[in-house]
Scaffold this motif. Structure first.
Motif, mmCIF file in Angstrom:
data_model
loop_
_atom_site.group_PDB
_atom_site.id
_atom_site.type_symbol
_atom_site.label_atom_id
_atom_site.label_comp_id
_atom_site.label_asym_id
_atom_site.label_seq_id
_atom_site.Cartn_x
_atom_site.Cartn_y
_atom_site.Cartn_z
ATOM 1 N N HIS A 34 38.412 37.155 41.680
ATOM 2 C CA HIS A 34 38.843 37.083 40.181
ATOM 3 C C HIS A 34 37.309 36.511 40.374
ATOM 4 N N ASN A 35 36.632 35.602 40.053
ATOM 5 C CA ASN A 35 35.787 34.801 40.068
ATOM 6 C C ASN A 35 34.617 36.628 39.421
ATOM 7 N N LYS A 38 35.705 38.423 36.539
ATOM 8 C CA LYS A 38 34.449 37.606 35.318
ATOM 9 C C LYS A 38 33.246 37.822 35.631
ATOM 10 N N LYS A 41 32.515 41.103 34.041
ATOM 11 C CA LYS A 41 32.675 40.920 32.904
ATOM 12 C C LYS A 41 31.605 40.469 31.636
#
Length: 220
Positions: A34-35, A38, A41
């Motif tokens: 998940h990190n 991010k 992105k």
């Protein structure tokens, strides 16, 4: 890629005296993934680019590496990941790779690669690929010099530059089955280099040519 299988393979290599449960490992992997998504992105790239579809796989490999690096040596993680990738490539079969070889070395594909490289030199995305096409010469079919690579930038942003060499080694496994004869004297996974120098030669065509010459020699 079967990420669950990869995690299980690496988990089995953790020493028996380590009490870390598999559920904790899986939870850590999900959070890291998940990190990393991010972080990706935040990069200034064209997310709609076909060339960046590989980033989904890159994020998975990086997440797995970061999950296990406190439990296993770098060499063990690298060997398991590369062996797994090799097995996946092998599973596609010879017919698939022959088709992919013909596609890669077709005039149309080489022209598309040349155009994409030219366009990259005028891209407004500062983290996107910057590529210069290299015409074929002697036994080299074609090549490119990659001066900027999103995978390289991503690993730097994620603080795992050392893992880039594993991701780059994957190119040679794919080339082995594709019979694309990859040569790369320079690579951005080495700090002293400022580019990746990709050179490809059609080993299937060379092999067919050698076989034909051998056959003609027997006929005469």
């Amino acid at each position: 890629m079967d990420e669950k299988k990869l995690i299980s393979q690496l988990y089995c290599k953790i020493r028996n005296d380590n009490k870390t449960s598999k559920s904790i490992i899986n939870d850590s992997y999900r959070k890291l993934k998940h990190n990393l998504c991010k972080i990706y992105k935040t990069m200034d790239v064209d997310f709609d680019s076909e060339m960046l579809k590989v980033m989904d796989e890159v994020i998975i490999y990086c997440s797995i590496y970061m999950t296990f690096r406190n439990f296993l040596s770098f060499d063990i993680i690298r060997d398991v990941l590369l062996e797994n990738y090799d097995n996946v490539m092998k599973s596609y079969g010879e017919e698939y790779w022959e088709k992919m070889n013909c596609q890669m070395f077709s005039k149309e594909n080489i022209e598309e690669i040349k155009v994409a490289a030219f366009k990259s030199q005028y891209s407004l995305f500062k983290d996107d690929y910057l590529v210069y096409f290299v015409e074929g010469k002697d036994n080299i079919s074609f090549g490119n010099n990659t001066l900027r690579c999103p995978i390289h930038i991503f690993c730097l942003k994620a603080g795992i530059y050392e893992f880039l060499e594993v991701l780059c080694d994957i190119d040679f496994i794919r080339s082995k089955y594709l019979k694309s004869g990859l040569e790369r004297e320079k690579c951005l996974c080495k700090k002293e280099n400022n580019m990746c120098t990709f050179r490809w030669k059609n080993e299937m065509k060379i092999r067919r040519s050698v076989s034909y010459t051998h056959l003609r020699a027997h006929e005469t």
